[in-house]
Design an enzyme around this catalytic site. Structure first.
Site, PDB file in Angstrom:
ATOM      1  N   HIS A 106     -11.933 -34.975  19.910  1.00 15.60           N
ATOM      2  CA  HIS A 106     -13.315 -35.671  19.736  1.00 15.60           C
ATOM      3  C   HIS A 106     -13.292 -37.075  19.756  1.00 15.60           C
ATOM      4  O   HIS A 106     -14.115 -37.747  19.578  1.00 15.60           O
ATOM      5  CB  HIS A 106     -13.641 -35.438  18.206  1.00 15.60           C
ATOM      6  CG  HIS A 106     -13.844 -33.953  18.175  1.00 15.60           C
ATOM      7  ND1 HIS A 106     -13.408 -33.224  16.918  1.00 15.60           N
ATOM      8  CD2 HIS A 106     -14.615 -32.846  18.591  1.00 15.60           C
ATOM      9  CE1 HIS A 106     -13.750 -31.967  16.935  1.00 15.60           C
ATOM     10  NE2 HIS A 106     -14.564 -31.585  17.863  1.00 15.60           N
ATOM     11  N   HIS A 107     -11.956 -37.611  20.564  1.00 12.23           N
ATOM     12  CA  HIS A 107     -12.132 -38.914  20.672  1.00 12.23           C
ATOM     13  C   HIS A 107     -13.247 -39.703  21.488  1.00 12.23           C
ATOM     14  O   HIS A 107     -13.592 -40.809  21.553  1.00 12.23           O
ATOM     15  CB  HIS A 107     -10.897 -39.465  21.357  1.00 12.23           C
ATOM     16  CG  HIS A 107     -10.379 -39.230  22.700  1.00 12.23           C
ATOM     17  ND1 HIS A 107     -10.459 -37.804  23.199  1.00 12.23           N
ATOM     18  CD2 HIS A 107     -10.627 -40.069  23.899  1.00 12.23           C
ATOM     19  CE1 HIS A 107     -10.281 -37.865  24.439  1.00 12.23           C
ATOM     20  NE2 HIS A 107     -10.409 -39.295  24.755  1.00 12.23           N
TER      21      HIS A 107
ATOM     22  N   LYS B  70     -15.829 -30.898  26.452  1.00 15.08           N
ATOM     23  CA  LYS B  70     -16.322 -30.495  27.710  1.00 15.08           C
ATOM     24  C   LYS B  70     -14.783 -29.442  27.803  1.00 15.08           C
ATOM     25  O   LYS B  70     -13.939 -29.643  28.078  1.00 15.08           O
ATOM     26  CB  LYS B  70     -16.321 -31.500  28.637  1.00 15.08           C
ATOM     27  CG  LYS B  70     -16.794 -30.830  30.223  1.00 15.08           C
ATOM     28  CD  LYS B  70     -18.225 -31.107  30.096  1.00 15.08           C
ATOM     29  CE  LYS B  70     -19.119 -30.462  31.137  1.00 15.08           C
ATOM     30  NZ  LYS B  70     -19.093 -29.114  31.090  1.00 15.08           N
TER      31      LYS B  70
ATOM     32  N   LYS C 114      -6.948 -34.121  31.253  1.00 10.17           N
ATOM     33  CA  LYS C 114      -7.627 -33.903  32.574  1.00 10.17           C
ATOM     34  C   LYS C 114      -8.540 -34.772  32.663  1.00 10.17           C
ATOM     35  O   LYS C 114      -9.069 -35.782  33.623  1.00 10.17           O
ATOM     36  CB  LYS C 114      -8.259 -32.489  32.790  1.00 10.17           C
ATOM     37  CG  LYS C 114      -8.562 -32.217  34.114  1.00 10.17           C
ATOM     38  CD  LYS C 114      -9.300 -30.645  34.233  1.00 10.17           C
ATOM     39  CE  LYS C 114      -8.046 -29.764  33.980  1.00 10.17           C
ATOM     40  NZ  LYS C 114      -8.381 -28.301  34.391  1.00 10.17           N
TER      41      LYS C 114
ATOM     42  N   LYS D  94     -12.335 -25.693  25.228  1.00 13.16           N
ATOM     43  CA  LYS D  94     -12.278 -24.400  26.083  1.00 13.16           C
ATOM     44  C   LYS D  94     -12.682 -23.380  25.430  1.00 13.16           C
ATOM     45  O   LYS D  94     -12.667 -23.213  24.133  1.00 13.16           O
ATOM     46  CB  LYS D  94     -10.815 -24.290  26.543  1.00 13.16           C
ATOM     47  CG  LYS D  94     -10.710 -23.411  27.823  1.00 13.16           C
ATOM     48  CD  LYS D  94     -10.815 -24.249  29.056  1.00 13.16           C
ATOM     49  CE  LYS D  94     -10.714 -23.486  30.283  1.00 13.16           C
ATOM     50  NZ  LYS D  94     -10.843 -24.251  31.464  1.00 13.16           N
TER      51      LYS D  94
ATOM     52  N   SER E 163     -19.014 -31.342  37.015  1.00 15.36           N
ATOM     53  CA  SER E 163     -20.043 -31.292  35.706  1.00 15.36           C
ATOM     54  C   SER E 163     -20.453 -32.487  34.992  1.00 15.36           C
ATOM     55  O   SER E 163     -21.534 -32.503  34.519  1.00 15.36           O
ATOM     56  CB  SER E 163     -18.927 -30.434  34.985  1.00 15.36           C
ATOM     57  OG  SER E 163     -18.871 -28.951  35.274  1.00 15.36           O
TER      58      SER E 163
END
Ligand code: NAD
Length: 474
Positions: free
Chosen positions: A67-68, A73, A97, A109, A365
């Protein structure tokens, strides 16, 4: 999917092991490193869905690794191999990534443990919508919270079911479309998202091949043209990667799908192979190609570049020594086990890591999410302005020189950017820039480490700084 028979590490442990290898080259205290590595939230759910006359209890996950930066995503996978360890590993890779390609998200994920081929579209829609409503109930989805996307076994169709479920449970939320990416263009998707991961794989490998010094070490010519390529998996990532290699002069010598593989050293026409597979239901018996019964053996055939783009652990301690490629581009997430990595690095193979190479999907995205939040199509405000400006510049040049450009040149010069032009350009710039960040890290580390470790140091540096600057609550 073939797994290593003597596999020592689970997928998540493998990611942690690679992280640890790189962490010692960074400056962070152990507490920060532990926090970067940890999966912050793991949501495992079971829910009932009526399938025909029966009720099936479906197992599913959503993992938010970091959550940095918010939102989190990462894609949603439909496969019978889905389990908590796999989703955690894939979520962790998403954090690294996003950091590598400078996309300001934390990693996440999702996965549903089903074989999508077993269900009708109606049944898949019921499962998908129920999964989406479970995410809403637990506040695990939202434009500023967690934004899923397609992954193995899912695509634009599933994304539109999810956005519709979300919007109907959050009436009036003006940014609802930004709760998920990879949507059809008619439902708020962005042009260029479908092919983005495969295109990113192509841009990344092209950049590797354009580095003359590295190609010389491998005994290869600079450039992508004429390079022999094998691709595993003709799904979203593999098909588009193969297409862009083929369109840009590489020679596709081998293709592998779950039913088998084919090889022809003179080259395969990707478009015709796909037509053949559609018509016959099989890759085999494609004119001029040799059939390979055991699909995994396709990866061991002679080539310059190997692109595994199906699932994890396909190159492992058992088969790594037989791989003949000089460059392996990880289109899939985690296709190489740590054992395979060690064997291939010793052989001098360049392994271009997943968390850089397949980041095209999340990059585009990010563009889609920005489009949804701004509620305007890219290019809408400036396309015509650019065209008018180009026209007046061209007319001035023609007036001054007394010469006229051809009609084809005129239309090329005048063309103002469409949405897809801007998306491709943003993706290309990202893949080139990020590759050079990783290569600079490789140089800084004096070539002592492989490209995966260098990429991890780049990611750890960025996430670590974020945690330091956020401060840790007392
Ligand atoms: P997909 O479902 O569209 O395609 C996967 C393909 O692999 C299918 O055609 C399937 O039949 C094939 N396959 C399955 N088992 C195989 C085997 N044993 N040998 C050869 N082929 C086999 O999935 P995708 O979206 O292309 O994802 C593939 C990989 O890329 C996954 O690891 C995924 O996490 C990763 N990835 C996907 C995206 C994306 O945008 N879709 C982004 C980043 C990473």
């Amino acid at each position: 999917m073939e797994k290593a028979t003597h596999e020592e590490y689970s997928f998540f442990q493998g990611v942690e092991r690679n992280f640890d290898k790189a962490a010692k080259y960074t400056r962070f205290e152990s507490g920060i490193l532990e926090q970067i590595k940890a999966c912050n939230s793991v949501y495992r759910m079971k829910f009932p869905v009526r399938i025909g006359d029966n009720i099936e209890v479906i197992e599913a996950y959503r993992v938010q690794h970091s959550h940095h930066k918010l939102p989190c995503k990462g894609g949603i996978r439909y496969s019978m191999d889905v389990n908590q360890d796999e989703v955690m590993a894939l979520a962790a890779l998403m954090t690294y990534k996003c950091a590598i390609v400078n996309v300001p998200f934390g990693g996440a994920k999702g996965g549903i443990k089903i074989n999508p081929k077993k269900y009708s579209p109606f049944e898949l829609e019921k499962i998908t919508r129920r999964y989406a409503s479970e995410l809403v109930k637990k506040n695990f989805i939202g434009p500023g919270i967690d934004v899923p996307a397609p992954d193995y076994g899912t695509g634009a169709r599933e994304m539109s079911w999810i956005v519709d479920t979300y919007a109907s449970l959050k009436p009036g939320e003006v940014d609802a479309l930004a709760c998920i990416t990879g949507k059809p263009v008619t439902q708020g998707g962005v042009r260029g998202r479908t092919e983005a991961t495969g295109l990113g794989v192509y841009y990344g490998i092209r950049e590797v091949c354009n580095t003359a010094e590295d190609m010389k070490k491998l005994g290869l010519e600079k450039g992508i043209e004429g390079k022999k390529v094998i691709v595993q998996g003709l799904g979203n990532v593999g098909y588009h990667a193969a297409k862009f290699f083929f369109d840009n002069g590489a020679i596709i010598v081998g293709l592998a799908e779950h039913e088998g593989g084919i090889y022809n050293e003179k080259g395969l026409d990707i478009y015709k192979v796909v037509e053949h597979r559609k018509a016959t239901g099989h890759l085999h018996d494609y004119p001029g190609a040799t059939n390979i019964k055991n699909s995994a053996e396709t990866l061991e055939q002679p080539c310059d570049i190997l692109i595994p783009a199906a699932l994890e652990n396909v190159i492992n301690g058992d088969n790594a020594a037989r791989i003949q490629a000089k460059i392996i581009g990880e289109g899939a997430n985690g296709p190489l086990t740590p054992e395979a990595d060690e064997i291939l690095i010793k052989k001098g193979v360049i392994v271009v890591p997943d968390m850089y190479l397949n980041a095209g999907g999340v990059t585009v995205s990010y563009f889609e999410w920005l489009k949804n939040l701004s509620h305007v199509r890219f290019g809408r405000m400036d396309k015509r302005f650019s065209e008018n400006q180009n026209d007046s510049i061209l007319k001035s040049v023609e007036g001054l020189t007394g010469k006229r450009v051809s009609d084809i040149e005129r239309s090329q010069i005048l063309h103002g950017p469409d949405e897809v032009d801007l998306v491709y350009s943003g993706l290309e710039d990202t893949m080139i820039g990020s590759y050079h960040e990783i290569r600079e890290a490789l140089m800084r580390l004096d070539g002592k480490v492989d490209m995966r470790t260098a990429a991890f140091t780049v990611a750890i540096d960025k996430v670590g700084v974020s945690y330091e600057e956020l401060g840790i609550f007392p």
